[in-house]
Scaffold this motif. Structure first.
Motif, PDB file in Angstrom:
ATOM      1  N   ILE A  65     -16.508 -59.676 106.734  1.00  0.00           N
ATOM      2  CA  ILE A  65     -15.381 -58.770 106.483  1.00  0.00           C
ATOM      3  C   ILE A  65     -14.601 -59.228 105.252  1.00  0.00           C
ATOM      4  CG2 ILE A  65     -13.154 -57.982 107.395  1.00  0.00           C
ATOM      5  CD1 ILE A  65     -14.489 -57.961 110.172  1.00  0.00           C
ATOM      6  N   THR A  66     -14.374 -60.519 105.133  1.00  0.00           N
ATOM      7  CA  THR A  66     -13.624 -61.037 103.981  1.00  0.00           C
ATOM      8  C   THR A  66     -14.394 -60.823 102.686  1.00  0.00           C
ATOM      9  OG1 THR A  66     -12.677 -62.706 105.451  1.00  0.00           O
ATOM     10  CG2 THR A  66     -12.378 -63.040 103.112  1.00  0.00           C
ATOM     11  N   ILE A  67     -15.687 -61.011 102.701  1.00  0.00           N
ATOM     12  CA  ILE A  67     -16.503 -60.788 101.498  1.00  0.00           C
ATOM     13  C   ILE A  67     -16.523 -59.298 101.138  1.00  0.00           C
ATOM     14  CG2 ILE A  67     -18.855 -60.900 100.579  1.00  0.00           C
ATOM     15  CD1 ILE A  67     -19.121 -63.601 102.034  1.00  0.00           C
ATOM     16  N   ILE A  68     -16.596 -58.423 102.141  1.00  0.00           N
ATOM     17  CA  ILE A  68     -16.526 -56.980 101.872  1.00  0.00           C
ATOM     18  C   ILE A  68     -15.183 -56.626 101.233  1.00  0.00           C
ATOM     19  CG2 ILE A  68     -16.386 -54.700 102.985  1.00  0.00           C
ATOM     20  CD1 ILE A  68     -18.540 -55.726 104.963  1.00  0.00           C
ATOM     21  N   LEU A  69     -14.100 -57.199 101.748  1.00  0.00           N
ATOM     22  CA  LEU A  69     -12.777 -56.981 101.141  1.00  0.00           C
ATOM     23  C   LEU A  69     -12.736 -57.498  99.706  1.00  0.00           C
ATOM     24  CD1 LEU A  69     -10.270 -57.807 104.017  1.00  0.00           C
ATOM     25  CD2 LEU A  69     -10.624 -55.607 102.903  1.00  0.00           C
ATOM     26  N   ALA A  70     -13.388 -58.613  99.469  1.00  0.00           N
ATOM     27  CA  ALA A  70     -13.430 -59.166  98.109  1.00  0.00           C
ATOM     28  C   ALA A  70     -14.144 -58.211  97.163  1.00  0.00           C
ATOM     29  CB  ALA A  70     -14.121 -60.532  98.114  1.00  0.00           C
ATOM     30  N   VAL A  71     -15.266 -57.654  97.615  1.00  0.00           N
ATOM     31  CA  VAL A  71     -16.005 -56.708  96.777  1.00  0.00           C
ATOM     32  C   VAL A  71     -15.164 -55.459  96.520  1.00  0.00           C
ATOM     33  CG1 VAL A  71     -18.042 -55.208  96.706  1.00  0.00           C
ATOM     34  CG2 VAL A  71     -18.265 -57.583  97.439  1.00  0.00           C
ATOM     35  N   MET A  72     -14.484 -54.962  97.560  1.00  0.00           N
ATOM     36  CA  MET A  72     -13.622 -53.787  97.389  1.00  0.00           C
ATOM     37  C   MET A  72     -12.496 -54.073  96.391  1.00  0.00           C
ATOM     38  SD  MET A  72     -13.539 -52.407 101.343  1.00  0.00           S
ATOM     39  CE  MET A  72     -12.062 -51.483 101.106  1.00  0.00           C
ATOM     40  N   CYS A  73     -11.881 -55.246  96.498  1.00  0.00           N
ATOM     41  CA  CYS A  73     -10.819 -55.623  95.549  1.00  0.00           C
ATOM     42  C   CYS A  73     -11.372 -55.733  94.134  1.00  0.00           C
ATOM     43  CB  CYS A  73     -10.168 -56.941  95.961  1.00  0.00           C
ATOM     44  SG  CYS A  73      -8.940 -56.779  97.237  1.00  0.00           S
ATOM     45  N   MET A  74     -12.587 -56.254  93.997  1.00  0.00           N
ATOM     46  CA  MET A  74     -13.181 -56.386  92.674  1.00  0.00           C
ATOM     47  C   MET A  74     -13.449 -55.009  92.063  1.00  0.00           C
ATOM     48  SD  MET A  74     -16.178 -59.007  91.542  1.00  0.00           S
ATOM     49  CE  MET A  74     -15.290 -60.297  92.369  1.00  0.00           C
ATOM     50  N   ILE A  75     -13.969 -54.083  92.852  1.00  0.00           N
ATOM     51  CA  ILE A  75     -14.211 -52.716  92.366  1.00  0.00           C
ATOM     52  C   ILE A  75     -12.881 -52.065  91.995  1.00  0.00           C
ATOM     53  CG2 ILE A  75     -14.976 -50.406  93.071  1.00  0.00           C
ATOM     54  CD1 ILE A  75     -17.137 -51.863  94.793  1.00  0.00           C
ATOM     55  N   PHE A  76     -11.874 -52.233  92.849  1.00  0.00           N
ATOM     56  CA  PHE A  76     -10.564 -51.647  92.586  1.00  0.00           C
ATOM     57  C   PHE A  76      -9.944 -52.247  91.324  1.00  0.00           C
ATOM     58  CE2 PHE A  76      -5.995 -51.015  93.664  1.00  0.00           C
ATOM     59  CZ  PHE A  76      -6.023 -49.625  93.650  1.00  0.00           C
ATOM     60  N   SER A  77     -10.095 -53.548  91.140  1.00  0.00           N
ATOM     61  CA  SER A  77      -9.529 -54.187  89.945  1.00  0.00           C
ATOM     62  C   SER A  77     -10.221 -53.671  88.689  1.00  0.00           C
ATOM     63  CB  SER A  77      -9.644 -55.716  90.025  1.00  0.00           C
ATOM     64  OG  SER A  77     -10.976 -56.144  89.826  1.00  0.00           O
ATOM     65  N   TRP A  78     -11.525 -53.504  88.749  1.00  0.00           N
ATOM     66  CA  TRP A  78     -12.272 -52.984  87.595  1.00  0.00           C
ATOM     67  C   TRP A  78     -11.784 -51.579  87.249  1.00  0.00           C
ATOM     68  CZ3 TRP A  78     -15.551 -55.013  84.159  1.00  0.00           C
ATOM     69  CH2 TRP A  78     -16.265 -54.138  83.361  1.00  0.00           C
ATOM     70  N   ASN A  79     -11.611 -50.745  88.280  1.00  0.00           N
ATOM     71  CA  ASN A  79     -11.130 -49.384  88.048  1.00  0.00           C
ATOM     72  C   ASN A  79      -9.699 -49.373  87.501  1.00  0.00           C
ATOM     73  OD1 ASN A  79     -13.395 -47.859  88.751  1.00  0.00           O
ATOM     74  ND2 ASN A  79     -12.948 -48.101  90.913  1.00  0.00           N
ATOM     75  N   LEU A  80      -8.856 -50.249  87.997  1.00  0.00           N
ATOM     76  CA  LEU A  80      -7.482 -50.308  87.485  1.00  0.00           C
ATOM     77  C   LEU A  80      -7.454 -50.712  86.017  1.00  0.00           C
ATOM     78  CD1 LEU A  80      -5.292 -51.914  90.282  1.00  0.00           C
ATOM     79  CD2 LEU A  80      -5.035 -49.661  89.277  1.00  0.00           C
ATOM     80  N   MET A  81      -8.301 -51.665  85.656  1.00  0.00           N
ATOM     81  CA  MET A  81      -8.284 -52.154  84.279  1.00  0.00           C
ATOM     82  C   MET A  81      -8.888 -51.165  83.286  1.00  0.00           C
ATOM     83  SD  MET A  81      -8.939 -56.238  84.411  1.00  0.00           S
ATOM     84  CE  MET A  81     -10.041 -56.477  85.769  1.00  0.00           C
ATOM     85  N   PHE A  82      -9.849 -50.350  83.727  1.00  0.00           N
ATOM     86  CA  PHE A  82     -10.574 -49.533  82.764  1.00  0.00           C
ATOM     87  C   PHE A  82     -10.518 -48.023  83.033  1.00  0.00           C
ATOM     88  CE2 PHE A  82     -12.661 -53.718  82.720  1.00  0.00           C
ATOM     89  CZ  PHE A  82     -12.331 -54.072  81.424  1.00  0.00           C
ATOM     90  N   SER A  83      -9.706 -47.576  83.977  1.00  0.00           N
ATOM     91  CA  SER A  83      -9.617 -46.148  84.264  1.00  0.00           C
ATOM     92  C   SER A  83      -8.156 -45.695  84.229  1.00  0.00           C
ATOM     93  CB  SER A  83     -10.218 -45.844  85.632  1.00  0.00           C
ATOM     94  OG  SER A  83      -9.990 -44.502  85.959  1.00  0.00           O
ATOM     95  N   PRO A  84      -7.705 -45.139  83.121  1.00  0.00           N
ATOM     96  CA  PRO A  84      -6.315 -44.683  83.022  1.00  0.00           C
ATOM     97  C   PRO A  84      -5.970 -43.593  84.038  1.00  0.00           C
ATOM     98  CG  PRO A  84      -7.437 -44.525  80.890  1.00  0.00           C
ATOM     99  CD  PRO A  84      -8.447 -44.928  81.906  1.00  0.00           C
ATOM    100  N   ASN A  85      -6.965 -42.785  84.438  1.00  0.00           N
ATOM    101  CA  ASN A  85      -6.701 -41.738  85.427  1.00  0.00           C
ATOM    102  C   ASN A  85      -6.308 -42.331  86.776  1.00  0.00           C
ATOM    103  OD1 ASN A  85      -7.290 -39.747  83.572  1.00  0.00           O
ATOM    104  ND2 ASN A  85      -9.458 -39.675  84.158  1.00  0.00           N
TER     105      ASN A  85
END
Length: 173
Positions: A65-85
């Motif tokens: 569960i913690t690793i899944i949360l880590a992957v979700m946070c990583m995807i979310f961080s990538w989207n925050l950094m590179f998706s202005p929308n």
């Protein structure tokens, strides 16, 4: 502890400069917010990944569960950094949170203003801008205007700090 006027003038000048930058480049200010938030989520993702691997040794379900949360946070961080929308979409929700935090800060500064006069003025301005930001979130959904409102608030806070005539017998945090 005595603090010199240099500290207050420096922080006032920095606030004014940041406000001018936010007014000059409101969309860049919003984008910067996205990059900083994305970087913070990336750090949380790395922390979750490391703790998830260590949890995996003792409790496989908690580790997964913690690793899944880590992957979700990583995807979310990538989207925050590179998706202005995405940043604009999230900003529409964060506006209310920012307004509430500013109102709370304003109230606390008003209570501190009984001891330090300039804190009272800063509290009033912060309280007013907190209300304005919440109203902004209700009526206007344009991140450019949010950057401009924050820029004006920073400039006013810097000017109050620059013209502070209080004795410097305290530490301002």
């Amino acid at each position: 502890m005595k603090l010199s006027n240099f500290n207050y003038n420096t922080s006032g000048i920095i606030l004014v400069l940041l406000g001018l930058l936010a007014l000059s480049f409101p969309m860049t200010s919003t984008w910067t917010l996205g990059v900083v938030a994305g970087f913070m989520f990336l750090m949380v993702a790395l922390l979750l990944f490391v703790t998830g691997v260590s949890y995996f040794i003792y409790n496989k379900i908690l580790g997964i569960i913690t690793i899944i949360l880590a992957v979700m946070c990583m995807i979310f961080s990538w989207n925050l950094m590179f998706s202005p929308n995405l940043v604009a979409f999230i900003t529409s929700f964060v506006v209310y949170l920012l307004g509430i935090v500013m109102i709370i800060m304003g109230i606390f500064s008003l209570f501190s203003g009984t001891i330090v006069t300039h804190m009272k003025y800063m509290g009033i301005v912060t309280l007013i801008f907190g209300i304005i930001i919440i109203l902004f979130g209700i009526f206007v959904n344009n991140p450019i205007h949010l950057g401009m409102i924050i820029g004006i608030w920073l400039i006013i806070m810097g000017i109050i700090q620059l013209f502070n005539k209080e004795p410097k017998d305290y530490i301002d945090v």
